[in-house]
Design a protein around this motif. Structure first.
Motif, PDB file in Angstrom:
ATOM      1  N   ALA A  53       0.839  -1.201   0.000  1.00  8.22           N
ATOM      2  CA  ALA A  53       0.000   0.000   0.000  1.00  8.22           C
ATOM      3  C   ALA A  53       0.871   1.247   0.000  1.00  8.22           C
ATOM      4  O   ALA A  53       0.642   2.194  -0.768  1.00  8.22           O
ATOM      5  CB  ALA A  53      -0.931  -0.010   1.208  1.00  8.22           C
ATOM      6  N   VAL A  54       1.881   1.240   0.847  1.00 13.06           N
ATOM      7  CA  VAL A  54       2.767   2.407   0.934  1.00 13.06           C
ATOM      8  C   VAL A  54       3.542   2.587  -0.369  1.00 13.06           C
ATOM      9  O   VAL A  54       3.672   3.698  -0.895  1.00 13.06           O
ATOM     10  CB  VAL A  54       3.725   2.257   2.137  1.00 13.06           C
ATOM     11  N   GLU A  55       4.062   1.473  -0.903  1.00 10.50           N
ATOM     12  CA  GLU A  55       4.836   1.554  -2.139  1.00 10.50           C
ATOM     13  C   GLU A  55       3.976   2.055  -3.291  1.00 10.50           C
ATOM     14  O   GLU A  55       4.423   2.871  -4.108  1.00 10.50           O
ATOM     15  CB  GLU A  55       5.428   0.173  -2.475  1.00 10.50           C
ATOM     16  N   ASN A  56       2.741   1.563  -3.371  1.00 10.41           N
ATOM     17  CA  ASN A  56       1.857   2.058  -4.426  1.00 10.41           C
ATOM     18  C   ASN A  56       1.588   3.543  -4.271  1.00 10.41           C
ATOM     19  O   ASN A  56       1.541   4.287  -5.245  1.00 10.41           O
ATOM     20  CB  ASN A  56       0.526   1.296  -4.415  1.00 10.41           C
ATOM     21  N   ALA A  57       1.417   3.965  -3.022  1.00 15.07           N
ATOM     22  CA  ALA A  57       1.133   5.376  -2.788  1.00 15.07           C
ATOM     23  C   ALA A  57       2.325   6.238  -3.194  1.00 15.07           C
ATOM     24  O   ALA A  57       2.176   7.305  -3.773  1.00 15.07           O
ATOM     25  CB  ALA A  57       0.789   5.593  -1.327  1.00 15.07           C
ATOM     26  N   LEU A  58       3.528   5.741  -2.897  1.00 12.16           N
ATOM     27  CA  LEU A  58       4.726   6.499  -3.244  1.00 12.16           C
ATOM     28  C   LEU A  58       5.133   6.285  -4.694  1.00 12.16           C
ATOM     29  O   LEU A  58       6.052   6.925  -5.176  1.00 12.16           O
ATOM     30  CB  LEU A  58       5.894   6.081  -2.335  1.00 12.16           C
ATOM     31  N   GLN A  59       4.456   5.351  -5.352  1.00 15.18           N
ATOM     32  CA  GLN A  59       4.778   4.960  -6.728  1.00 15.18           C
ATOM     33  C   GLN A  59       6.237   4.561  -6.856  1.00 15.18           C
ATOM     34  O   GLN A  59       6.956   5.002  -7.750  1.00 15.18           O
ATOM     35  CB  GLN A  59       4.404   6.078  -7.697  1.00 15.18           C
ATOM     36  N   LEU A  60       6.673   3.724  -5.938  1.00 16.38           N
ATOM     37  CA  LEU A  60       8.037   3.215  -5.976  1.00 16.38           C
ATOM     38  C   LEU A  60       8.132   2.084  -6.982  1.00 16.38           C
ATOM     39  O   LEU A  60       7.204   1.287  -7.123  1.00 16.38           O
ATOM     40  CB  LEU A  60       8.437   2.675  -4.598  1.00 16.38           C
ATOM     41  N   GLU A  61       9.255   2.006  -7.661  1.00 17.54           N
ATOM     42  CA  GLU A  61       9.496   0.885  -8.568  1.00 17.54           C
ATOM     43  C   GLU A  61      10.240  -0.190  -7.784  1.00 17.54           C
ATOM     44  O   GLU A  61      11.403  -0.015  -7.413  1.00 17.54           O
ATOM     45  CB  GLU A  61      10.334   1.379  -9.756  1.00 17.54           C
TER      46      GLU A  61
ATOM     47  N   LEU B 281       8.076 -16.458  13.721  1.00 12.85           N
ATOM     48  CA  LEU B 281       6.631 -16.258  13.619  1.00 12.85           C
ATOM     49  C   LEU B 281       6.308 -14.836  13.180  1.00 12.85           C
ATOM     50  O   LEU B 281       5.752 -14.618  12.118  1.00 12.85           O
ATOM     51  CB  LEU B 281       5.997 -16.567  14.977  1.00 12.85           C
ATOM     52  N   THR B 282       6.676 -13.869  14.001  1.00  9.20           N
ATOM     53  CA  THR B 282       6.425 -12.482  13.636  1.00  9.20           C
ATOM     54  C   THR B 282       7.670 -11.971  12.934  1.00  9.20           C
ATOM     55  O   THR B 282       8.648 -11.617  13.560  1.00  9.20           O
ATOM     56  CB  THR B 282       6.137 -11.654  14.891  1.00  9.20           C
ATOM     57  N   MET B 283       7.598 -11.951  11.598  1.00  9.11           N
ATOM     58  CA  MET B 283       8.854 -11.909  10.858  1.00  9.11           C
ATOM     59  C   MET B 283       9.418 -10.513  10.616  1.00  9.11           C
ATOM     60  O   MET B 283      10.620 -10.322  10.646  1.00  9.11           O
ATOM     61  CB  MET B 283       8.669 -12.633   9.542  1.00  9.11           C
ATOM     62  N   ASN B 284       8.547  -9.545  10.332  1.00 13.32           N
ATOM     63  CA  ASN B 284       9.030  -8.180  10.084  1.00 13.32           C
ATOM     64  C   ASN B 284      10.095  -8.136   9.010  1.00 13.32           C
ATOM     65  O   ASN B 284      11.066  -7.392   9.118  1.00 13.32           O
ATOM     66  CB  ASN B 284       9.619  -7.558  11.359  1.00 13.32           C
ATOM     67  N   TYR B 285       9.968  -8.951   7.996  1.00 14.92           N
ATOM     68  CA  TYR B 285      11.009  -9.032   6.986  1.00 14.92           C
ATOM     69  C   TYR B 285      10.808  -7.966   5.913  1.00 14.92           C
ATOM     70  O   TYR B 285      11.749  -7.522   5.277  1.00 14.92           O
ATOM     71  CB  TYR B 285      10.985 -10.441   6.387  1.00 14.92           C
ATOM     72  N   ASN B 286       9.540  -7.556   5.742  1.00 20.63           N
ATOM     73  CA  ASN B 286       9.241  -6.533   4.749  1.00 20.63           C
ATOM     74  C   ASN B 286       9.418  -5.148   5.341  1.00 20.63           C
ATOM     75  O   ASN B 286       9.097  -4.916   6.501  1.00 20.63           O
ATOM     76  CB  ASN B 286       7.782  -6.658   4.301  1.00 20.63           C
ATOM     77  N   ILE B 287       9.898  -4.242   4.528  1.00 21.15           N
ATOM     78  CA  ILE B 287       9.843  -2.828   4.892  1.00 21.15           C
ATOM     79  C   ILE B 287       9.314  -2.091   3.670  1.00 21.15           C
ATOM     80  O   ILE B 287       9.414  -2.614   2.552  1.00 21.15           O
ATOM     81  CB  ILE B 287      11.217  -2.261   5.310  1.00 21.15           C
ATOM     82  N   PRO B 288       8.746  -0.943   3.839  1.00 23.62           N
ATOM     83  CA  PRO B 288       8.321  -0.199   2.661  1.00 23.62           C
ATOM     84  C   PRO B 288       9.536   0.042   1.767  1.00 23.62           C
ATOM     85  O   PRO B 288      10.534   0.594   2.222  1.00 23.62           O
ATOM     86  CB  PRO B 288       7.774   1.105   3.231  1.00 23.62           C
ATOM     87  N   GLY B 289       9.470  -0.434   0.558  1.00 21.54           N
ATOM     88  CA  GLY B 289      10.600  -0.294  -0.347  1.00 21.54           C
ATOM     89  C   GLY B 289      11.284  -1.605  -0.645  1.00 21.54           C
ATOM     90  O   GLY B 289      12.135  -1.664  -1.513  1.00 21.54           O
ATOM     91  N   GLY B 290      10.968  -2.649   0.068  1.00 20.01           N
ATOM     92  CA  GLY B 290      11.602  -3.927  -0.246  1.00 20.01           C
ATOM     93  C   GLY B 290      11.710  -4.815   0.961  1.00 20.01           C
ATOM     94  O   GLY B 290      10.773  -4.984   1.726  1.00 20.01           O
TER      95      GLY B 290
END
Lengths: 158, 354, 373
Positions: free
Chosen positions: C89-97, C157-166
């Motif tokens: 959602a954040v990446e789409n909003a920022l239009q990140l590639e 379990l609670t991975m937190n591997y994603n961050i906005p941007g990758g």
């Protein structure tokens, strides 16, 4: 249908779109947005689902929002047949006693979602069969997700 | 009382020299009762351990292995813990019945233990209505479960108790009828005589097809009778919490728990006696060494106990209406037909004997 | 706590029973108020909120990076997919590639998460119908996936591997090898599931024809995930609104038309096969490249509204962000799959026995923190 077609189609349903405050917008959103006067909400929603062209039979999200002055509900709709989506909004200005029509007779899922909105925003829904607190206890005071809600004890504001 | 092992006879004969016969009789009874109580406790504990080991084996685990060698003392430690635990209960429970219930369950299973012939001579109580006695006693246990569920003032317990009542009443029929099928061959209810008959081949062999059907029905009904999975409707952890013993703790809970295992042993022991020749060795290979009978008896019984554990750890639980359907629509009619077939076989002398 | 029970229409034979909040079948702190006549369910009323943390309110004061970490406390069994929803959602909003590498890795971990979640569900499903052994078989295979996760991102379990941007870090060098060996292992073990539970007569009797949900009702109740697909309702977000690398991978949507508990069961088993096929198609072709694109330390979304739909193991998760252009969202709504799926419980459980309710609830695969948020 594309958004433009949808807009044209729905615009024809009301003889005087101005009187029901029917407005379309696509600004700042990936969906076509329709806002409507709360009094005509149920009528519009019923048509949106039962009209063969729109056939928006899947209410995938129902969100309560505190817009500051007004309280509003945002309905995200999708058609499982035509695969087009639409967003409907209805806002009420009365913060003391906000009332909207329930759509739980159109989409059964609205039953729980409206209870959640009532629980957190205090928006009452007409004709809801079981409108009571869902998450919070019955004796809870105030509606926590409103912007003006204060709770000295439980809220940590940075 | 018939304990005619030589050693005991010597002791009691010696006592008779300076005591009245009544007193010796009482001492004899007390000693035998104590022996059986000990047997009961040890048996119960090691059946629990066995179940845990079997369960672990089925479930890719090791099971208890810390207390004692290979976990052999684990259940002893558990029992000690249970003894030391506080006895809790609900405030509005019917105190008298609530406390009485575990004893009903435990005493009924203890009484049933008395009639089994472990060897030719080792049998506490050889009555001529042995099988009948066992069936009668095993139905007393359900009263304890009903009382426990009702008196603890808990709805989950009550549902469990009512389920247990329904289940036991239904499956009692199948147990009785399947044993009756075998009694057509033996012509006697006395357990020692039933074993005598089997010297010419175990009854499951003598009675061939109807006997095998009767055995299968007996095992299904027996599992149901002991309230074990897949018929553990009375407990049904995932539905009722713990069912009828939800409100019991400490030793009172342990009584229910132990009774379940003793009942399982009893069901298996009846099957051993009636279908598999009790203490008789296969083809009489150890006939010259009578005391080995206890080994054969226990070996056969534990194989059947293992079978029941196998059921428990592989099958899902039935629903209450399916449970009743199984009994009243399938097992009972099959059983009745089976009795007729068996009667015909016995009448025409078609039994297999060697 | 709430003590008023509005049940004025009690019949004299009916009684009331509390299932939960501490009950083995409710998988957490869900309380069901049951009205029962003997063994027959007359009414099921869920009472929620025992584990409500008001994540939506907390999001309004948190930055977008922080919000990601809140989401894996919702549906903790599909934590990676929840994280991804917010990030997308954040990446789409920022239009990140977003680099292709990130997309592929995200999809592989998504599907591993789905398998892990379904194996756990399978174990618990068996336990709910009384077959305790399934639990350990499910956990045996889930453990391997958790080990892979642990090696790559440090958490099980609670991975937190994603961050906005990758992604936060690149994958562990062993990742590809271990995932491949897991797939090879699981292909031999999944048929074991069928032989232990699926084919069992008692299990089929317990689930077939129980808790029937028609397609029309499924849509009306907003059912999603395997619950909707068990009723023949094609609702896989991965198919209809593909995200990450899912638009490049052909896969079948698991569909069953019966709508009963057994159909929902079969859908999940089938989904595990499909997930494996998705992973197999991607695992050999993870493109080289960056594992994230740098974002500003303070992410400010443009003014507007952003909606992202993803398919978690339980169904459709929606993240609805209303932004006013500041570093916090003005309003953030999570449309959780469990919440809608729970709402249909009363509809499909009434008329069944207590045992049916438990079996039905198991096939809904509820995770309570996901419902309570």
């Amino acid at each position: 249908m594309t958004n433009v077609e949808l807009q044209k189609h729905i615009d024809n349903w009301f003889t005087d779109p101005g009187a029901v405050k029917l407005e379309f917008s696509e600004e700042g959103s990936q969906f076509l947005n329709i806002s409507i006067h709360p009094d005509y909400l149920h009528e519009l929603m019923w048509s949106l689902k039962h009209n063969k062209e729109t056939h928006l039979d899947y209410l995938f999200c129902l969100t309560g929002v505190d817009w500051g002055k007004e309280l509003g509900v945002v309905y995200h709709l999708e058609s499982t047949l035509h695969r087009h989506s639409l967003v409907v909004r209805a806002n009420v200005e009365d913060r003391e006693n906000p009332v909207l029509d329930s759509v739980q007779d159109i989409w059964a899922t609205a039953n729980f979602h409206e209870r959640e909105v009532y629980d957190f925003f205090g928006i009452k829904f007409n004709n809801h069969p079981n409108l009571k607190r869902l998450f919070l206890t019955d004796d809870w005071e105030g509606f926590p997700l409103r912007k003006d809600y204060v709770d000295e004890v439980n809220m940590v504001v940075k | 009382m018939h304990i005619s092992l030589n050693s005991s006879n010597i002791i009691f004969g010696w006592l008779l020299n300076f005591m009245p016969a009544t007193a010796v009789g009482i001492i004899e009874m007390v000693l035998i009762a104590l022996a059986y109580l000990t047997l009961f406790a040890v048996l119960g504990l090691y059946l629990v351990l066995m179940e845990r080991k079997v369960a672990a084996w089925f479930q890719l685990r090791i099971g208890p292995n810390r207390v004692g060698f290979q976990g052999l003392l684990q259940t002893m430690a558990d029992a000690l813990k249970l003894v030391s635990k506080e006895l809790t209960g609900t405030v509005k429970a019917d105190k008298f019945l609530y406390n009485l219930a575990p004893y009903f369950v435990i005493i009924s299973s203890l009484m049933a233990l008395a009639v089994f012939p472990f060897t030719k001579n080792l049998q506490a109580f050889d009555i001529n209505i042995g099988i009948f006695f066992l069936i009668a006693i095993s139905s007393v246990g359900v009263i304890g479960i009903l009382l426990g569920g009702w008196s603890s003032n808990n709805k989950f317990a009550l549902i469990g108790a009512m389920r247990s009542g329904v289940q036991t009443i239904s499956y009692e029929l199948s147990i009785g009828l399947s044993l009756l099928t075998m009694i057509l061959i033996t012509g006697s209810l006395q357990l020692s005589e039933i074993i005598e008959v089997q010297k010419n081949g175990w009854l499951i062999l003598q009675g061939h097809i109807p006997a095998i059907i009767a055995f299968m029905i007996y095992m299904i009904a027996g599992t149901a009778e002991t309230n074990r999975a897949p018929f553990d409707m009375a407990e049904a952890e995932s539905e009722l919490g713990a069912g009828f013993h939800t409100e019991y703790s400490g030793m009172k809970f342990a009584y229910f728990f132990l009774a379940e295992f003793i009942n399982m042993f009893i069901i298996a022991a009846i099957a051993t006696t009636v279908f598999f020749g009790g203490w008789l060795s296969p083809f009489g290979i150890t006939e010259s060494i009578p005391w080995l009978g206890i080994f054969w008896f226990l070996a056969k019984t534990f194989v059947l106990v293992f079978l029941m554990m196998w059921f428990r750890w592989t099958f899902p639980r039935l629903r209450i209406d399916q449970l009743l359907t199984l009994e009243w629509k399938y097992l009972l009619p099959i059983n009745l037909v089976n009795i007729v077939i068996m009667a015909v076989i016995v009448w025409l002398n078609l039994t297999i004997q060697y | 706590m709430e003590t008023t029970i509005v049940n004025n229409d009690f019949k004299s034979e009916e009684y009331f029973i509390n299932m939960g909040p501490q009950h083995p079948a409710t998988h957490g702190v869900l309380r069901l108020l049951l009205t029962i006549d003997g063994e027959i369910i007359k009414k099921v009323e869920p009472d929620l909120g025992y584990i409500h943390r008001s994540i939506e309110k907390m999001c309004e004061r948190d930055s977008y990076q922080q919000i990601v970490h809140l989401t894996d406390r919702m549906d903790y069994l599909s934590s990676h997919i929840n994280n991804e929803a917010v990030c997308l959602a954040v990446e789409n909003a920022l239009q990140l590639e977003i680099p292709e590498r990130v997309k592929v890795i995200r999809t592989i971990i998504d599907e591993l998460t789905r398998i892990a979640s379904h194996t756990l569900w399978w174990g618990v499903m068996g336990m709910d119908v009384g077959a305790l052994t399934t639990y350990f078989y499910g956990f045996r295979d889930r453990e391997l996936i958790n080990d892979i996760f642990e090696e790559t991102c440090g958490a099980r379990l609670t991975m937190n591997y994603n961050i906005p941007g990758g992604l936060m870090y690149d994958i562990h060098p062993n990742f590809v090898k271990r995932v491949k060996s897991f797939i090879a292992h699981f292909k031999t073990k999944l048929p074991e599931y069928d032989s232990l539970l699926t084919g069992n007569v008692i299990f089929q009797k317990r689930t077939k024809g129980v808790g029937i949900l028609t397609k029309a009702d499924a849509i009306s109740f907003g059912a999603s995930g395997p619950v909707g697909r068990g009723s023949g309702y094609s609702c896989d977000v991965r198919k209809h609104h593909p995200y990450s690398a899912l638009d490049k991978v052909p896969f079948n949507e698991a569909l069953q038309t019966e709508g009963d508990s057994f159909a929902r069961y079969l859908v999940r088993i089938q989904e595990m096969w499909e997930s494996m096929s998705i992973i197999e198609q991607l695992i050999d072709n993870i493109p080289e490249g960056d594992y994230n694109v740098p974002t500003n330390a303070v992410i400010k979304l443009p003014k507007g509204e952003f909606y992202q739909r993803v398919e978690t193991a339980r169904g459709e998760l929606g993240v609805y962000i209303i932004s006013t252009g500041t570093k916090n969202p003005y309003r953030l709504k999570f449309r959780s799959p469990g919440f809608s799926n729970l709402s249909l419980l009363n509809h499909i459980a009434v008329g069944g026995k207590i045992g049916d309710l438990v079996a039905t609830m198991a096939t809904l695969d509820l995770v309570i923190p996901d419902i309570d948020r």
